[in-house]
Write a protein that holds these residues in place. Structure first.
Motif, PDB file in Angstrom:
ATOM      1  N   ARG A   6       0.829  -1.189   0.000  1.00 38.07           N
ATOM      2  CA  ARG A   6       0.000   0.000   0.000  1.00 38.07           C
ATOM      3  C   ARG A   6       0.865   1.242   0.000  1.00 38.07           C
ATOM      4  O   ARG A   6       1.736   1.400   0.844  1.00 38.07           O
ATOM      5  CB  ARG A   6      -0.904   0.022   1.232  1.00 38.07           C
ATOM      6  CG  ARG A   6      -2.031  -0.981   1.148  1.00 38.07           C
ATOM      7  CD  ARG A   6      -2.689  -1.133   2.495  1.00 38.07           C
ATOM      8  NE  ARG A   6      -1.747  -1.756   3.436  1.00 38.07           N
ATOM      9  CZ  ARG A   6      -2.088  -2.090   4.660  1.00 38.07           C
ATOM     10  NH1 ARG A   6      -3.288  -1.865   5.095  1.00 38.07           N
ATOM     11  NH2 ARG A   6      -1.213  -2.650   5.465  1.00 38.07           N
ATOM     12  N   ARG A  44       1.480   6.074  16.018  1.00 37.28           N
ATOM     13  CA  ARG A  44       1.430   6.152  14.557  1.00 37.28           C
ATOM     14  C   ARG A  44       2.802   6.642  14.096  1.00 37.28           C
ATOM     15  O   ARG A  44       3.109   7.835  14.151  1.00 37.28           O
ATOM     16  CB  ARG A  44       0.291   7.062  14.118  1.00 37.28           C
ATOM     17  CG  ARG A  44      -1.089   6.481  14.450  1.00 37.28           C
ATOM     18  CD  ARG A  44      -2.218   7.409  14.063  1.00 37.28           C
ATOM     19  NE  ARG A  44      -2.214   8.611  14.884  1.00 37.28           N
ATOM     20  CZ  ARG A  44      -2.792   8.717  16.080  1.00 37.28           C
ATOM     21  NH1 ARG A  44      -3.413   7.656  16.600  1.00 37.28           N
ATOM     22  NH2 ARG A  44      -2.754   9.837  16.759  1.00 37.28           N
ATOM     23  N   ARG A  84      -0.946  10.972   7.770  1.00 36.55           N
ATOM     24  CA  ARG A  84      -0.967   9.730   8.535  1.00 36.55           C
ATOM     25  C   ARG A  84      -1.418   9.954   9.979  1.00 36.55           C
ATOM     26  O   ARG A  84      -1.532   9.007  10.736  1.00 36.55           O
ATOM     27  CB  ARG A  84       0.444   9.109   8.561  1.00 36.55           C
ATOM     28  CG  ARG A  84       0.929   8.536   7.245  1.00 36.55           C
ATOM     29  CD  ARG A  84       0.200   7.313   6.811  1.00 36.55           C
ATOM     30  NE  ARG A  84       0.053   6.319   7.864  1.00 36.55           N
ATOM     31  CZ  ARG A  84      -0.794   5.288   7.808  1.00 36.55           C
ATOM     32  NH1 ARG A  84      -1.591   5.135   6.770  1.00 36.55           N
ATOM     33  NH2 ARG A  84      -0.870   4.428   8.805  1.00 36.55           N
ATOM     34  N   CYS A 239       7.756  -4.546  11.303  1.00 34.10           N
ATOM     35  CA  CYS A 239       7.014  -4.062  10.135  1.00 34.10           C
ATOM     36  C   CYS A 239       8.014  -3.391   9.206  1.00 34.10           C
ATOM     37  O   CYS A 239       8.791  -2.553   9.663  1.00 34.10           O
ATOM     38  CB  CYS A 239       5.948  -3.057  10.576  1.00 34.10           C
ATOM     39  SG  CYS A 239       5.363  -1.929   9.261  1.00 34.10           S
ATOM     40  N   VAL A 283      -1.774  -2.441  14.057  1.00 33.23           N
ATOM     41  CA  VAL A 283      -3.032  -2.070  13.416  1.00 33.23           C
ATOM     42  C   VAL A 283      -2.842  -1.874  11.916  1.00 33.23           C
ATOM     43  O   VAL A 283      -3.694  -2.242  11.109  1.00 33.23           O
ATOM     44  CB  VAL A 283      -3.592  -0.774  14.051  1.00 33.23           C
ATOM     45  CG1 VAL A 283      -4.889  -0.346  13.372  1.00 33.23           C
ATOM     46  CG2 VAL A 283      -3.788  -0.954  15.546  1.00 33.23           C
ATOM     47  N   ASP A 284      -1.721  -1.297  11.538  1.00 34.91           N
ATOM     48  CA  ASP A 284      -1.463  -0.996  10.131  1.00 34.91           C
ATOM     49  C   ASP A 284       0.033  -0.985   9.889  1.00 34.91           C
ATOM     50  O   ASP A 284       0.810  -0.608  10.780  1.00 34.91           O
ATOM     51  CB  ASP A 284      -2.069   0.359   9.752  1.00 34.91           C
ATOM     52  CG  ASP A 284      -2.218   0.543   8.254  1.00 34.91           C
ATOM     53  OD1 ASP A 284      -1.975  -0.419   7.503  1.00 34.91           O
ATOM     54  OD2 ASP A 284      -2.580   1.652   7.823  1.00 34.91           O
ATOM     55  N   CYS A 285       0.451  -1.403   8.693  1.00 32.76           N
ATOM     56  CA  CYS A 285       1.860  -1.434   8.320  1.00 32.76           C
ATOM     57  C   CYS A 285       1.931  -1.248   6.816  1.00 32.76           C
ATOM     58  O   CYS A 285       1.211  -1.916   6.072  1.00 32.76           O
ATOM     59  CB  CYS A 285       2.493  -2.769   8.731  1.00 32.76           C
ATOM     60  SG  CYS A 285       4.162  -3.045   8.092  1.00 32.76           S
ATOM     61  N   GLY A 286       2.762  -0.335   6.359  1.00 37.11           N
ATOM     62  CA  GLY A 286       2.842  -0.108   4.928  1.00 37.11           C
ATOM     63  C   GLY A 286       4.066   0.686   4.533  1.00 37.11           C
ATOM     64  O   GLY A 286       4.855   1.128   5.369  1.00 37.11           O
ATOM     65  N   ASP A 316       1.128   1.619  12.568  1.00 34.62           N
ATOM     66  CA  ASP A 316       0.244   2.027  13.663  1.00 34.62           C
ATOM     67  C   ASP A 316       0.237   0.890  14.672  1.00 34.62           C
ATOM     68  O   ASP A 316      -0.155  -0.249  14.344  1.00 34.62           O
ATOM     69  CB  ASP A 316      -1.177   2.282  13.161  1.00 34.62           C
ATOM     70  CG  ASP A 316      -1.253   3.485  12.219  1.00 34.62           C
ATOM     71  OD1 ASP A 316      -0.231   4.193  12.073  1.00 34.62           O
ATOM     72  OD2 ASP A 316      -2.327   3.705  11.620  1.00 34.62           O
TER      73      ASP A 316
END
Length: 321
Positions: A6, A44, A84, A239, A283-286, A316
Motif C-alpha cells: 500500500r 502512529r 498519517r 514491520c 493495526v497498520d503497516c505499509g 500504527d
C-alpha cells in the motif's frame, strides 16, 4: 518483480504549498487530539531515510533526489505526518543542529506540539558537517507529538579495525512525557563485515537499557530475514515482516548503470515491543512507495519522481494504554 504494498496517498500540491509557506499547520476539527501528556493509545510511526546529505550529481552513485532543496523534503515529511496523523517521525541521513537544516525546517513545518531531537554521526571521512552548502551536521532524528523529557544517543558502530574509516552511526532514543513507549532510531552499516553484528548488538543493548517498551526504527541496510538482524527479529515484532523468502516490502531503489537495471531492496524497518495483554498490536503497516524516486540515475536524465532513494515506512501500533 516489485512487491505490491500500500502506498501513501500524496497530499495535493496546494496543501503542501500552504504547509511550507506557513511554516506550520493547524489540526482540523476532525483530526488528532491536541497534544497532551496522556499516552497515545496508538503509536502512529513514520520512519524515512531521506538521503538528505548524500553527495553526487545526477548519474553518480551518490546522487540523492532534491538534495539541494531541504525545504521541499521538510515540507513533504510534515505533509505526510499530517496525512498519517502521525505522532512519531524518525529520520536517517538528515542534517540538524543549525538554522536552515532539515531538522530546523521540519520543526517549523510541524509547528506547536511537536518536539525534535537530533544525534550526529560522521561520514567515512570522519566529518559530521553536511556538505555543499547544507546547514547542520549529518545524523538521525526523532520527532514526537508531545514533550521530550530525555534524549539519549551514542555511536553504536565499533571503530574500523583497519583504521581507514572514521564513520560513526548513532542510535537515538527519546522519552516523552506521559508515554509508556520509547521511540528510537538508528542507521546500520551496509555490507557483511563483522562490525555489522557488533553494531546491531550495541543498538539492541542501548534500546533495552531504557527498560521499557520501545519502538526501534531505521535504515538497517538489509531485509528482515538477514542473519545479522536475528537479534532484533527474535526480540521484537517487525514491520514490514519478512515473508517466507526472507524478503519484505520494497523500501529502497538503486539504479545499476552497467546493467541498466533497477534494483529494489528491503532495508527499512520498524521493530516494536508487543505490550502485555494486547493481541495483534499492529493495526497498520505499509510503505509509501509513491514517495521513493524510481527513475534511472543517468546523466542528463529526467528529474526524480520521488523525494529520496528510500520510501517511508509507517506502522500504527496499539500500545495498550
Amino acid at each position: 518483480m516489485r512487491a505490491t504494498v500500500r502506498g501513501v496517498t500524496l497530499t495535493g500540491a496546494a496543501l503542501l504549498a500552504v504547509v511550507v509557506a506557513a511554516g506550520a499547520w493547524v489540526w482540523s476539527s476532525g483530526g488528532a487530539d491536541a497534544p497532551s501528556a496522556s499516552p497515545p493509545k496508538t503509536l502512529r510511526v513514520i520512519t524515512w531515510n531521506i538521503c538528505g546529505e548524500a553527495g553526487g550529481e545526477r548519474g553518480q552513485s551518490g546522487y540523492c533526489p532534491l538534495r539541494d532543496r531541504p525545504e521541499k523534503k521538510a515540507g513533504r515529511i510534515a505533509a505526510l505526518a499530517r496525512e498519517r496523523d502521525a505522532n512519531v517521525i524518525t529520520l536517517q541521513e538528515v542534517c540538524g543542529g543549525a538554522p536552515g537544516s532539515h531538522v530546523a525546517l521540519l520543526r517549523a513545518a510541524l509547528g506547536p506540539g511537536w518536539s525534535v531531537r537530533h544525534a550526529e554521526g560522521a561520514r567515512p571521512d570522519g566529518e559530521t558537517r553536511c556538505r555543499d552548502g547544507l546547514s547542520g551536521d549529518l545524523g538521525v532524528a526523532v520527532a514526537v507529538r508531545g514533550e521530550i523529557v530525555r534524549a539519549r544517543s551514542e555511536n553504536a558502530l565499533p571503530p574500523d579495525p583497519q583504521g581507514v574509516s572514521g564513520q560513526t552511526l548513532p542510535v537515538l532514543c527519546v522519552r516523552v512525557e506521559g508515554w509508556t513507549y520509547t521511540p528510537c532510531t538508528t542507521h546500520v552499516l551496509p555490507g557483511e563485515e563483522p562490525r555489522v553484528r557488533e553494531q546491531i548488538a550495541a543498538v539492541r543493548a542501548f534500546v533495552r537499557a531504557e527498560d521499557r517498551p520501545a519502538v526501534l526504527t531505521g535504515d538497517f541496510n538489509r531485509n528482515a530475514g538477514a542473519p545479522q538482524l536475528a537479534p532484533l527479529v527474535s526480540s521484537y515484532a517487525v514491520c514490514p515482516a519478512a515473508d517466507g523468502s526472507g524478503r519484505g516490502a520494497v523500501t529502497y531503489h538503486a539504479w545499476d548503470p552497467e546493467k541498466r537495471a533497477h534494483r529494489f531492496h528491503e532495508l527499512d524497518h520498524i521493530f516494536f515491543d508487543s505490550p502485555p495483554g494486547v493481541r495483534d498490536p499492529l493495526v497498520d503497516c505499509g510503505v509509501g512507495e509513491d514517495l521513493m524516486d524510481t527513475t534511472p540515475n543517468e546523466p542528463g536524465g529526467p528529474g526524480p519522481d520521488g523525494y529520496s532513494d528510500h520510501a517511508p515506512v509507517y506502522a500504527d501500533i496499539r500500545t495498550g494504554s
